[in-house]
Design an enzyme around this catalytic site. Structure first.
Site, PDB file in Angstrom:
ATOM      1  N   GLY A  50     -41.209   9.090  28.441  1.00 35.83           N
ATOM      2  CA  GLY A  50     -42.786   9.043  28.185  1.00 35.83           C
ATOM      3  C   GLY A  50     -42.606   8.362  26.550  1.00 35.83           C
ATOM      4  N   ALA A  51     -44.003   7.463  27.024  1.00 33.29           N
ATOM      5  CA  ALA A  51     -42.963   6.425  25.457  1.00 33.29           C
ATOM      6  C   ALA A  51     -43.785   7.181  24.191  1.00 33.29           C
ATOM      7  CB  ALA A  51     -45.102   5.480  25.165  1.00 33.29           C
ATOM      8  N   ASP A 221     -47.982   2.760  28.402  1.00 32.97           N
ATOM      9  CA  ASP A 221     -46.428   2.714  26.926  1.00 32.97           C
ATOM     10  C   ASP A 221     -47.132   1.174  25.707  1.00 32.97           C
ATOM     11  OD1 ASP A 221     -44.036   3.968  28.530  1.00 32.97           O
ATOM     12  OD2 ASP A 221     -46.127   3.679  29.787  1.00 32.97           O
ATOM     13  N   ASN A 231     -48.926   0.055  31.644  1.00 31.64           N
ATOM     14  CA  ASN A 231     -47.854   1.619  31.966  1.00 31.64           C
ATOM     15  C   ASN A 231     -47.419   1.591  33.588  1.00 31.64           C
ATOM     16  OD1 ASN A 231     -48.484   4.501  31.848  1.00 31.64           O
ATOM     17  ND2 ASN A 231     -50.148   4.342  33.579  1.00 31.64           N
TER      18      ASN A 231
END
Length: 331
Positions: A50-51, A221, A231
């Site tokens: 998860g960014a 992201d 993404n």
């Protein structure tokens, strides 16, 4: 560094622990990510992902390293290596640049953690206002508390709409090839008690065609200066399908995901992962041995397919994004 805790990350005052997302939903196993070399390995194998959370976790690991007596040279080397752990998610670079300039790494890491919690609240507030009572919502990959320090990006918006009493139903793409939707989003939705249905990625177009989905919410992201965004792979296909069926399509991201130095989507680096992830999982292989496979982790969706971008700072239409609004609100 003072203790803190989120759904996928916690610091007890000495040790940094990360929830191993590769073992969900079957087991909740916490791993020590205090040492930067361990955190790098955890990031690369998606134990932490998860960014936003990657940036937060890397900052906390670097701060713990400093508190344990790392020299200036060791700290700088760890910062540079962490920064390069995953090439697409710009939050990691953003956090490491802040840590590199910090005079007190522990204070800065805590500030990054607390800021991400606030950013999630801002996205939830702005995004939930878009959702109407009774909507079916389609989402992709995992964008909740497992991907951030707070309640999430796209899934945080969905959660807030549910908490406000809006009667929604979520359709979660399984998200091939690593099934972040099937394993992680489904796990979070179940814990939150949000009505939901899991689908394979290839079923999304049927839901859109049959009018069961009124809105698509996804994470990001990296957002380029013109509003193009990267993404999890499969997002671009959803955007095309949503446009064809006239369904609003919204990426959701904090300002830390916006890369103003990146002019458009063509300039976003796309990570390619081990082709073996496409051929099978663990000891189970479903493709012929030696079969060639392609495994880009992300794709780029052009701003022309975006209805609006939900940021912690507001909601911005495709027209506003094309006119350069991100430079004004995130610069």
């Amino acid at each position: 560094m003072n203790p803190f805790e989120s759904l996928g990350l916690k610091h007890d005052g000495r040790t940094l622990w990360v929830l191993d997302q590769t073992q969900l939903p079957d087991a909740e196993v916490w791993l020590d990510g205090s040492a930067p070399e361990d955190m790098i390995a955890l990031i690369k194998r998606l134990a932490v992902r998860g960014a936003p959370l990657i940036g937060v976790a890397a900052a906390a690991s670097l701060a713990t390293c400093a508190e344990r007596g790392a020299t200036a040279a060791e700290y700088a080397a760890a910062c540079a290596t962490l920064r390069a752990a995953r090439p697409t998610a710009v939050n990691l670079m953003w956090a490491m640049d802040r840590m590199k300039a910090a005079t007190d790494p522990g204070v800065e890491a805590r500030a990054i953690f607390e800021e991400d919690v606030r950013l999630c609240e801002g996205m939830a507030q702005h995004g939930a206002a878009l959702i109407q009572d009774g909507e079916g919502i389609l989402t992709h990959c995992n964008t909740g508390g497992l991907a951030t320090a707070g309640i999430g990006t796209a899934l945080g918006v969905i959660r807030r709409a549910h908490e406000l009493g809006k009667r929604i139903h979520v359709f979660a793409d399984e998200t091939r090839p690593l099934l972040q939707g099937g394993r992680l989003t489904a796990w979070e939705l179940s814990k939150l008690g949000i009505p939901s249905t899991l689908i394979t990625d290839s079923m999304a177009a049927l839901l859109l065609r049959d009018g069961k989905v009124q809105r698509v919410l996804v994470g990001s992201d990296r957002v380029a200066a013109n509003g193009d965004f990267a993404n999890k792979v499969g997002t671009y296909g959803l955007a095309v399908q949503a446009r064809f069926h006239g369904v609003p399509f919204h990426p959701v991201a904090p300002f830390s995901t916006v890369d103003l130095a990146c002019p458009n989507g063509a300039a976003i680096p796309i990570e390619e992962r081990d082709p073996a992830e496409v051929r099978g999982h663990g000891r189970l292989r479903w493709a012929p041995e030696g079969m060639a496979a392609w495994n880009p982790s992300f794709d780029v969706t052009p701003v022309d397919l975006v209805t609006s971008l939900v940021l912690d700072r507001g909601v911005y239409s495709a027209g506003q994004l094309r006119s350069g609004v991100l430079a004004r609100v995130c610069g």
